[in-house]
Design a protein around this motif. Structure first.
Motif, PDB file in Angstrom:
ATOM      1  N   GLN A   5     -30.128  14.876  90.176  1.00 44.30           N
ATOM      2  CA  GLN A   5     -30.766  13.612  89.827  1.00 44.30           C
ATOM      3  C   GLN A   5     -31.883  13.274  90.818  1.00 44.30           C
ATOM      4  OE1 GLN A   5     -26.966  11.568  89.862  1.00 44.30           O
ATOM      5  NE2 GLN A   5     -27.272  10.917  87.725  1.00 44.30           N
ATOM      6  N   VAL A   6     -31.646  13.539  92.108  1.00 43.73           N
ATOM      7  CA  VAL A   6     -32.689  13.317  93.111  1.00 43.73           C
ATOM      8  C   VAL A   6     -33.884  14.211  92.791  1.00 43.73           C
ATOM      9  CG1 VAL A   6     -33.297  13.523  95.555  1.00 43.73           C
ATOM     10  CG2 VAL A   6     -31.049  12.628  94.900  1.00 43.73           C
ATOM     11  N   ARG A   7     -33.605  15.476  92.521  1.00 43.65           N
ATOM     12  CA  ARG A   7     -34.675  16.435  92.193  1.00 43.65           C
ATOM     13  C   ARG A   7     -35.461  15.978  90.971  1.00 43.65           C
ATOM     14  NH1 ARG A   7     -34.639  21.399  88.850  1.00 43.65           N
ATOM     15  NH2 ARG A   7     -36.350  22.686  89.612  1.00 43.65           N
ATOM     16  N   ARG A   8     -34.753  15.604  89.922  1.00 44.19           N
ATOM     17  CA  ARG A   8     -35.407  15.171  88.685  1.00 44.19           C
ATOM     18  C   ARG A   8     -36.291  13.935  88.928  1.00 44.19           C
ATOM     19  NH1 ARG A   8     -31.104  14.265  84.758  1.00 44.19           N
ATOM     20  NH2 ARG A   8     -31.089  12.189  85.640  1.00 44.19           N
ATOM     21  N   GLU A   9     -35.772  12.997  89.720  1.00 43.22           N
ATOM     22  CA  GLU A   9     -36.543  11.788  90.018  1.00 43.22           C
ATOM     23  C   GLU A   9     -37.827  12.135  90.772  1.00 43.22           C
ATOM     24  OE1 GLU A   9     -37.365   7.643  90.017  1.00 43.22           O
ATOM     25  OE2 GLU A   9     -35.942   8.839  88.866  1.00 43.22           O
ATOM     26  N   LEU A  10     -37.713  12.925  91.828  1.00 45.34           N
ATOM     27  CA  LEU A  10     -38.891  13.266  92.633  1.00 45.34           C
ATOM     28  C   LEU A  10     -39.895  14.106  91.842  1.00 45.34           C
ATOM     29  CD1 LEU A  10     -37.275  13.860  96.120  1.00 45.34           C
ATOM     30  CD2 LEU A  10     -38.622  11.891  95.346  1.00 45.34           C
ATOM     31  N   LEU A  11     -39.408  14.995  90.990  1.00 47.96           N
ATOM     32  CA  LEU A  11     -40.334  15.776  90.166  1.00 47.96           C
ATOM     33  C   LEU A  11     -41.032  14.884  89.139  1.00 47.96           C
ATOM     34  CD1 LEU A  11     -38.367  19.125  89.675  1.00 47.96           C
ATOM     35  CD2 LEU A  11     -40.320  18.666  91.185  1.00 47.96           C
ATOM     36  N   SER A  12     -40.344  13.850  88.661  1.00 51.30           N
ATOM     37  CA  SER A  12     -40.991  12.927  87.714  1.00 51.30           C
ATOM     38  C   SER A  12     -42.109  12.132  88.389  1.00 51.30           C
ATOM     39  CB  SER A  12     -39.964  11.976  87.089  1.00 51.30           C
ATOM     40  OG  SER A  12     -39.598  10.938  87.985  1.00 51.30           O
ATOM     41  N   TRP A  13     -42.043  12.009  89.718  1.00 52.82           N
ATOM     42  CA  TRP A  13     -43.098  11.346  90.493  1.00 52.82           C
ATOM     43  C   TRP A  13     -44.200  12.326  90.887  1.00 52.82           C
ATOM     44  CZ3 TRP A  13     -39.949   8.480  94.855  1.00 52.82           C
ATOM     45  CH2 TRP A  13     -39.061   7.560  94.281  1.00 52.82           C
ATOM     46  N   HIS A  14     -44.011  13.612  90.563  1.00 48.50           N
ATOM     47  CA  HIS A  14     -44.938  14.691  90.960  1.00 48.50           C
ATOM     48  C   HIS A  14     -45.016  14.822  92.479  1.00 48.50           C
ATOM     49  CE1 HIS A  14     -46.223  15.345  86.828  1.00 48.50           C
ATOM     50  NE2 HIS A  14     -46.264  14.026  86.710  1.00 48.50           N
ATOM     51  N   ALA A  15     -43.899  14.558  93.163  1.00 49.43           N
ATOM     52  CA  ALA A  15     -43.868  14.610  94.624  1.00 49.43           C
ATOM     53  C   ALA A  15     -44.180  15.997  95.166  1.00 49.43           C
ATOM     54  CB  ALA A  15     -42.507  14.138  95.142  1.00 49.43           C
ATOM     55  N   GLU A  16     -44.004  17.021  94.347  1.00 51.17           N
ATOM     56  CA  GLU A  16     -44.355  18.368  94.801  1.00 51.17           C
ATOM     57  C   GLU A  16     -45.856  18.495  95.051  1.00 51.17           C
ATOM     58  OE1 GLU A  16     -44.605  18.604  90.268  1.00 51.17           O
ATOM     59  OE2 GLU A  16     -43.430  17.529  91.760  1.00 51.17           O
TER      60      GLU A  16
ATOM     61  N   LEU B 146     -33.741  10.415 101.052  1.00 51.82           N
ATOM     62  CA  LEU B 146     -32.954   9.249 101.462  1.00 51.82           C
ATOM     63  C   LEU B 146     -33.310   8.021 100.629  1.00 51.82           C
ATOM     64  CD1 LEU B 146     -32.944   9.591 105.365  1.00 51.82           C
ATOM     65  CD2 LEU B 146     -31.019   9.944 103.804  1.00 51.82           C
ATOM     66  N   GLY B 147     -34.592   7.855 100.353  1.00 50.21           N
ATOM     67  CA  GLY B 147     -35.025   6.708  99.560  1.00 50.21           C
ATOM     68  C   GLY B 147     -34.489   6.716  98.146  1.00 50.21           C
ATOM     69  N   VAL B 148     -34.479   7.891  97.527  1.00 46.91           N
ATOM     70  CA  VAL B 148     -33.950   7.987  96.159  1.00 46.91           C
ATOM     71  C   VAL B 148     -32.445   7.739  96.159  1.00 46.91           C
ATOM     72  CG1 VAL B 148     -33.566   9.544  94.198  1.00 46.91           C
ATOM     73  CG2 VAL B 148     -35.818   9.446  95.289  1.00 46.91           C
ATOM     74  N   VAL B 149     -31.747   8.289  97.142  1.00 43.24           N
ATOM     75  CA  VAL B 149     -30.302   8.038  97.232  1.00 43.24           C
ATOM     76  C   VAL B 149     -30.050   6.547  97.420  1.00 43.24           C
ATOM     77  CG1 VAL B 149     -28.191   8.475  98.562  1.00 43.24           C
ATOM     78  CG2 VAL B 149     -29.765  10.360  98.074  1.00 43.24           C
ATOM     79  N   GLN B 150     -30.816   5.918  98.294  1.00 43.93           N
ATOM     80  CA  GLN B 150     -30.640   4.481  98.535  1.00 43.93           C
ATOM     81  C   GLN B 150     -30.882   3.680  97.254  1.00 43.93           C
ATOM     82  OE1 GLN B 150     -33.480   2.665 101.206  1.00 43.93           O
ATOM     83  NE2 GLN B 150     -32.052   1.018 101.716  1.00 43.93           N
ATOM     84  N   ALA B 151     -31.958   3.993  96.555  1.00 42.00           N
ATOM     85  CA  ALA B 151     -32.300   3.241  95.344  1.00 42.00           C
ATOM     86  C   ALA B 151     -31.281   3.454  94.226  1.00 42.00           C
ATOM     87  CB  ALA B 151     -33.694   3.640  94.871  1.00 42.00           C
TER      88      ALA B 151
END
Length: 185
Positions: free
Chosen positions: A22-33, A9-14
């Motif tokens: 794009q959401v997946r790519r963004e979160l993986l770039s943050w190493h959220a996994e 939700l946060g990535v969609v909002q931003a």
């Protein structure tokens, strides 16, 4: 509480409007996994569930590079309220560090006053937990193995470290650090 839901939700909002890749790519770039246990498949599931729950709207599709069309999403007012509620709850919950990590990543979704209030609650909860550990260590149960007491020492140090971090973040927020939700253009 779902760290994945909060982060999606946060990535969609931003982003304003965004598709799942794009959401997946963004979160993986943050190493959220690594710090939020976000799995790529769970990102798409969270988006679809958020759409069913009215937290995001589907706003069209664009052709995929070599596969199906990519659905674009935009957060709804309900979605904004949900992310604020999730971040606030995670900041206040001194027992769940996975969602805390997600809440830190989404901290700017809150107003400055909300973040300060919620960190204050967390600090009080951490202080209570620390006192409980100290009491337990000072009065161990009869027959409690020494190596189990060693765990209490580890936990005490971890709570102390988190308290130090939370107090410093609170001071930074009070000093005006970060652009918060009520301070955007």
């Amino acid at each position: 509480m779902s760290a994945t839901k909060m982060l999606v939700l946060g990535v969609v909002q931003a982003a304003g409007e965004v598709h799942g890749y794009q959401v997946r790519r963004e979160l993986l770039s943050w190493h959220a996994e690594n710090w939020a246990n976000v799995k790529p498949g769970s990102i798409y599931h969270a988006l679809k569930k958020a759409a069913r729950d009215g937290l995001v709207d589907e706003v069209g599709a664009q052709p995929g590079d070599s596969g199906p069309d990519r659905i674009r999403y935009r957060i709804t007012e309900s979605g904004v309220r949900e992310i604020v509620a999730l971040v606030r709850a995670a900041l206040r919950d001194a027992t769940d560090n996975v969602t805390l990590n997600a809440a830190i990543a989404m901290l700017p979704a809150l107003t400055r006053a909300e973040a300060i209030d919620d960190l204050g609650v967390r600090i009080v909860e951490l202080e209570k937990a620390l006192q409980g550990l100290r009491d337990w260590m000072a009065n161990p149960q009869e027959g409690l193995p020494e190596h189990v007491r060693e765990q209490a020492g580890l936990w005490t140090n971890q709570v102390n470290a988190e308290l130090d971090w939370a107090r410093k973040l609170l001071a930074r927020l009070n000093a005006g650090a970060y652009t918060m939700a009520d301070e955007h253009g």
